[in-house]
Scaffold this active site. Structure first.
Site, PDB file in Angstrom:
ATOM      1  N   TYR A  66       0.816  -1.214   0.000  1.00 16.29           N
ATOM      2  CA  TYR A  66       0.000   0.000   0.000  1.00 16.29           C
ATOM      3  C   TYR A  66       0.849   1.263   0.000  1.00 16.29           C
ATOM      4  CZ  TYR A  66      -4.630  -2.009   0.989  1.00 16.29           C
ATOM      5  OH  TYR A  66      -5.827  -2.655   0.912  1.00 16.29           O
ATOM      6  N   LYS A 126       2.667 -15.654   2.026  1.00 18.05           N
ATOM      7  CA  LYS A 126       2.898 -16.372   0.766  1.00 18.05           C
ATOM      8  C   LYS A 126       4.398 -16.665   0.704  1.00 18.05           C
ATOM      9  CE  LYS A 126       1.372 -18.009  -3.142  1.00 18.05           C
ATOM     10  NZ  LYS A 126       0.379 -19.102  -3.255  1.00 18.05           N
ATOM     11  N   ASP A 180      -3.499 -18.462   0.211  1.00 20.55           N
ATOM     12  CA  ASP A 180      -4.527 -19.115  -0.619  1.00 20.55           C
ATOM     13  C   ASP A 180      -5.247 -20.183   0.197  1.00 20.55           C
ATOM     14  OD1 ASP A 180      -2.106 -20.489  -0.610  1.00 20.55           O
ATOM     15  OD2 ASP A 180      -2.077 -20.930  -2.753  1.00 20.55           O
ATOM     16  N   ASP A 220      -6.533  -7.019   4.137  1.00 23.50           N
ATOM     17  CA  ASP A 220      -7.675  -6.320   3.532  1.00 23.50           C
ATOM     18  C   ASP A 220      -8.616  -7.341   2.893  1.00 23.50           C
ATOM     19  OD1 ASP A 220      -9.221  -4.149   2.478  1.00 23.50           O
ATOM     20  OD2 ASP A 220      -8.280  -4.518   0.526  1.00 23.50           O
ATOM     21  N   ASP A 271     -12.609  -8.964   4.468  1.00 24.86           N
ATOM     22  CA  ASP A 271     -13.924  -8.907   3.799  1.00 24.86           C
ATOM     23  C   ASP A 271     -14.501 -10.326   3.672  1.00 24.86           C
ATOM     24  OD1 ASP A 271     -13.795  -6.131   3.455  1.00 24.86           O
ATOM     25  OD2 ASP A 271     -14.444  -6.212   1.357  1.00 24.86           O
TER      26      ASP A 271
HETATM   27  C1  LIG Z   1     -10.632   1.942   0.899  1.00 31.49           C
HETATM   28  C2  LIG Z   1      -9.369   1.146   1.027  1.00 31.49           C
HETATM   29  C3  LIG Z   1      -8.189   2.023   0.833  1.00 31.49           C
HETATM   30  C4  LIG Z   1      -9.301   0.392   2.390  1.00 31.49           C
HETATM   31  C5  LIG Z   1      -8.065  -0.494   2.449  1.00 31.49           C
HETATM   32  O1  LIG Z   1      -7.713  -1.143   1.446  1.00 31.49           O
HETATM   33  O2  LIG Z   1      -7.436  -0.537   3.497  1.00 31.49           O
HETATM   34  C6  LIG Z   1     -10.508  -0.483   2.687  1.00 31.49           C
HETATM   35  O3  LIG Z   1     -10.667  -1.493   1.741  1.00 31.49           O
HETATM   36  C7  LIG Z   1     -10.408  -1.062   4.079  1.00 31.49           C
HETATM   37  O4  LIG Z   1     -10.463  -2.282   4.201  1.00 31.49           O
HETATM   38  O5  LIG Z   1     -10.300  -0.292   5.048  1.00 31.49           O
HETATM   39 MG   LIG Z   2     -11.061  -3.394   2.618  1.00 28.50          MG
END
Ligand SMILES: CC(C)[C@H](C(=O)O)[C@@H](O)C(=O)O
Ligand SMILES: [Mg+2]
Ligand SMILES: NC(=O)c1ccc[n+]([C@@H]2O[C@H](COP(=O)([O-])OP(=O)(O)OC[C@H]3O[C@@H](n4cnc5c(N)ncnc54)[C@H](O)[C@@H]3O)[C@@H](O)[C@H]2O)c1
Length: 344
Positions: free
Chosen positions: A137, A183, A215, A239, A243
């Protein structure tokens, strides 16, 4: 002196769920005699509209001067082609406040099991500790040319060490297991993470360290999520996996997070984005923000009693099936929030 909270309301559904979180904070504070002062500052897309910057300096100053920051999701199509994107502000605030460890819990309580998309499900309770201020990042060079582009993943020993200590210390208060997700069969940075984390692990002999390639870990989060306690991982993997982990609870719209560094403030935010597809309809799930308020009260203000009150109220509302459409319900943000407040 009252406890100081900086509020960053966000874009699209950001303000809708922030309003819900603040209503719950106000109600629980009145009931539990918690005094606070909340100051709203410009941040994200609407700050770009107001002053051309997603993270104005005065917002950073105000955050640094507070005990906790409550942030709601930013970004969206309005600014996708803008010279500066709201997401730049999000990355910048994490760096400006040195929030190197991002804690993202996944909990499927017996009451929540009915909402999980998994067919075979047991109660689940693990946390992801995601490195937040380094890796691909932030690495340079980062370049986009006509015929190629380049990003850089770089990690120093100190960066890996400090976030690893957060993970091991969390495990000491949980089920004493850390899984390092990487990884390392391919990436140099991952091999280096293993070397550094193995060394850190020696200071925590009561914690068992194991490893998983990213993975395989993404598969295990679906097939056997109950095996995890603390997942420690670098920025990009964290990240993506967070999710995925959120979705096994039934919706991304339930999960809070906490980002910490060496000093105040600690920042609390839902892990999801600004959900432009449902903004303005009054149907965003407020649990992610209400759970962020709950985390803030427990961790920044030592009010586990108020956090527990919120937790129990949310459980009751879930058990009563008063939930938003993302969880299959027919209720709106306001009705769900009203129900939480009624149960406090
Ligand atoms: C919006 C984006 C920059 C952010 C990240 O990748 O950290 C989001 O996806 C998160 O998970 O907070
Ligand atoms: Mg995110
Ligand atoms: N922390 C942040 O501020 C943050 C985090 C992630 C994405 N973003 C930004 O948000 C914008 C939209 O991103 P995206 O669409 O890829 O991801 P998203 O997380 O906003 O949405 C993904 C899906 O989840 C649903 N969803 C998310 N939160 C919900 C909630 N509380 N209630 C009900 N449903 C919910 C959305 O409706 C959508 O279908 C982008 O600009 C992205 O960069 C910001």
């Amino acid at each position: 002196m009252p406890n100081k909270i900086t509020v960053l309301t966000g874009d699209y559904i950001g303000p809708e769920i922030m309003a819900a979180g603040l209503r719950v904070l106000e109600a629980v504070s009145k009931a539990g005699h918690f005094e606070y002062e909340a100051t709203t500052m410009p941040f994200g897309g609407h700050a770009i509209d107001e002053c051309g910057e997603p993270l104005p300096q005065r917002t950073i100053d105000e955050c640094k001067n507070s005990d906790a920051v409550l942030l709601s999701a930013i970004g969206g199509p309005k600014w996708d082609a803008a010279p500066k994107r709201p997401e730049q502000g999000l990355l910048a605030i994490r760096q400006a406040l040195n929030l190197f460890a991002n804690i993202r819990p996944t909990e499927i309580s017996p009451a929540m099991m009915q909402y999980s998309p998994l067919k075979k499900i047991e109660p689940v309770n693990f946390v992801i500790v995601r490195e937040l201020t380094s890796g691909i990042y932030f690495g340079t060079p980062r370049e986009q040319h006509a015929d190629y582009a380049l990003d850089t993943m770089r990690y120093t020993k100190a960066e890996i060490e400090r976030v690893s200590r957060v993970a091991f210390q969390m495990a000491q208060h949980r089920n004493h297991r850390v899984t390092l997700v990487d990884k390392s069969n391919v990436l140099a940075t991952s091999k280096f993470w293993r070397v550094v984390v193995d060394e850190v692990a020696k200071d925590y002999p009561d914690v068992e360290l194991n490893y998983s390639y990213v993975d395989a870990a993404s598969m295990k989060i679906i097939s056997s999520p109950e095996q995890f306690d603390v997942i420690l991982t670098e920025n990009l993997f964290g990240d993506i996996l967070s999710d995925e982990a959120a979705q096994i609870t039934g919706s991304l719209g339930t999960i809070p997070s906490m980002s910490t560094g060496d000093q105040k403030p600690v920042l609390y935010e839902p892990i999801h984005g600004s959900a432009p597809d449902i903004a303005g309809q009054g149907i965003a799930n407020p649990f992610s923000m209400i759970n962020s308020v709950k985390m803030m009260l427990a961790h920044s203000f030592d009010r586990a009693d108020l956090a527990e009150r919120i937790g129990k109220a949310v459980d009751q509302v879930v058990a009563d099936n008063i939930v938003t459409p993302d969880l299959g319900g027919k209720y709106g943000t306001k009705e769900v929030t009203d129900a939480v407040i009624k149960n406090l």
